[in-house]
Scaffold this active site. Structure first.
Site, mmCIF file in Angstrom:
data_model
loop_
_atom_site.group_PDB
_atom_site.id
_atom_site.type_symbol
_atom_site.label_atom_id
_atom_site.label_comp_id
_atom_site.label_asym_id
_atom_site.label_seq_id
_atom_site.Cartn_x
_atom_site.Cartn_y
_atom_site.Cartn_z
ATOM 1 N N ASN A 95 6.760 -1.859 -3.846
ATOM 2 C CA ASN A 95 5.915 -3.003 -3.089
ATOM 3 C C ASN A 95 4.575 -2.558 -2.964
ATOM 4 O O ASN A 95 3.757 -3.194 -2.325
ATOM 5 C CB ASN A 95 6.767 -3.071 -1.838
ATOM 6 C CG ASN A 95 6.903 -2.008 -1.007
ATOM 7 O OD1 ASN A 95 6.928 -0.868 -1.315
ATOM 8 N ND2 ASN A 95 6.884 -2.132 0.330
ATOM 9 N N ASP A 130 3.133 2.022 4.651
ATOM 10 C CA ASP A 130 1.613 2.251 4.821
ATOM 11 C C ASP A 130 1.097 3.757 5.141
ATOM 12 O O ASP A 130 -0.047 3.906 5.454
ATOM 13 C CB ASP A 130 1.258 1.440 5.982
ATOM 14 C CG ASP A 130 1.234 0.026 5.765
ATOM 15 O OD1 ASP A 130 0.711 -0.308 4.703
ATOM 16 O OD2 ASP A 130 1.249 -0.745 6.771
#
Length: 431
Positions: A332, A309
């Site tokens: 991902n 993130d």
């Protein structure tokens, strides 16, 4: 709501980091799974954490909240039936609660974001829950999803880690409550292992015992456990702070962000290390990150799997580095609110950045003299993309317009206010 981000030469100021969304959602969940009353101090307020609040109440928890804390009386191992559980656009909340729904009789998850979460697959978790005997009705692995628990007992479970670690976290929340011991085997290359460390940390704080191999491929979970009612304090959020720190790095700055623990288990803490590798002048001590940026950055190579993130913010900084940067092992990112590789890089190109993509890599050829800007770009309903594009806009030659920027509230409702407090020029208007 759209925003216009205008070029700015200097950022200056300080504030406390937002509370961690990841820890807040986990603390709320373990409090709901306890029989008794727990207290969570300084919980995050965002669309994701609010989705968890709303859903645990719909499943039977009772909550009281003030400006400092939230007090939760849990439903234990007995969630209520619910015909319309709405997680909004919160993928982690959905996946965690899909597992908890296996304890119930009939829980239906609705699809309110068909263009974002509604497109994301959950097959690996569905397969694992079916191994436990749950009956799952779904749309090719996607929402809407209905789960009938059928009183799962425990036993041998295999789950893929190839797409997301959230499936494994979901099973780790569920299995301690089952009547029998469980053995969870993770197949494939587990993504975002560091986030599993956060899940295990929270479970341990809640009184749960789990035995894990060092490589997180096998977990032995004793059954018949109970979550204990406890008091928790949420730490500052590195994923949201990553964009603030990147913004300070690409400008002339004197910025301090408080409440960022040096030894946090949040993988996104790596934003500090990466900026230091890029020769950004900063100090990190006593929970404060102090950036005194000069706008000059060296290129970097970084394995982004442990800091998922924060990668988009790192890429935003690399847009202005003096050379080519490479962020690898990040496939991902493709399975988030949008495809954070293809979609994000397409928008960066519109603004004038020189970027390349591979299946699991992002390559950035820095333009230290700035990019052209002067365009309207699409955030794809993704809060991380919005924050990262804002960073890029600070050094564009002309303002950029970010469409649907209100979706930043998914994790960081105060983001634009905090940026303005530092001197950023960001104007909002309704489209």
């Amino acid at each position: 709501m759209d925003v216009i981000v205008k070029p700015v030469g200097e950022l200056k100021g300080e504030f406390g980091a937002l509370s961690s969304k990841n820890y807040t959602t986990r603390y709320l969940l373990v409090a709901a799974l306890a029989e008794g009353t727990s207290t969570v101090y300084y919980p995050a307020h965002s669309e994701d954490s609010d989705a968890m609040r709303r859903c645990i109440v719909d499943l039977g928890a009772v909550i009281e909240e003030d400006d400092e804390k939230i007090v939760i009386t849990g439903f234990g191992r007995n969630p209520k039936q619910n015909q319309e559980l709405n997680v909004g656009n919160a993928g982690a909340v959905l996946r965690f609660l899909m597992a908890i729904a296996a304890l119930g009789e009939n829980i239906h998850f609705v699809n309110t974001y068909p263009d974002s979460l509604g497109k994301r697959p959950h097959d690996d978790l569905i397969v694992a829950l079916e191994q436990l005997g749950a009956k799952v009705t779904h749309q090719n692995g996607r929402l809407p999803i209905t789960i009938e628990g059928n009183k799962p007992q425990g036993g041998k479970i295999t789950v893929s880690g190839e797409v997301s670690s959230q499936y494994l976290s979901a099973l780790l929340f569920l299995t301690p409550l089952l009547p029998e011991d469980s053995e969870i085997e993770v197949t494939g290359d587990l993504k975002s292992k560091v986030v599993i460390g956060q899940t295990l940390e929270v479970l341990e704080q809640a009184g749960i015992i789990i035995h894990a191999t060092k490589d997180y491929t096998t977990f032995h979970v004793p059954g018949r456990q109970s979550y204990e009612a406890r008091t928790y304090t949420v730490q500052g959020d590195y994923p949201g702070s990553a964009a603030i720190l990147a913004a300070a790095a690409v400008t002339k700055s004197n910025v301090k962000v408080h409440r960022l623990m040096e030894r946090s288990k949040q993988g996104e803490r790596a934003i500090v290390d990466v900026l230091q590798m890029m020769d950004v002048p900063l100090k990190h001590e006593n929970g404060v990150v102090h950036v005194q940026g000069n706008g000059r950055l060296r290129p970097v190579e970084f394995d982004g799997d442990a800091a998922t993130d924060a990668v988009l913010a790192m890429v935003a900084a690399a847009v202005y580095a003096q050379g080519s940067s490479r962020f690898y092992n990040v496939e991902n990112l493709r399975y988030k609110e949008c495809d954070r590789i293809t979609d994000y890089l397409n928008e960066l190109r519109k603004a004038g950045a020189n970027v390349e993509e591979k299946q699991s890599e992002i390559i950035v050829h820095g333009r230290p003299d700035g990019i052209e800007g002067g365009v309207e770009i699409d955030a794809h309903y993704d809060h991380r993309v919005i924050m990262a594009l804002t960073v890029v806009g600070l050094r564009a030659r002309q303002p950029i317009v970010i469409k649907d920027a209100h979706h930043v509230a998914k994790s960081y409702p105060q983001f634009f206010d905090h940026m303005r407090s530092l001197g950023a020029i960001i104007e909002e208007y309704n489209n």
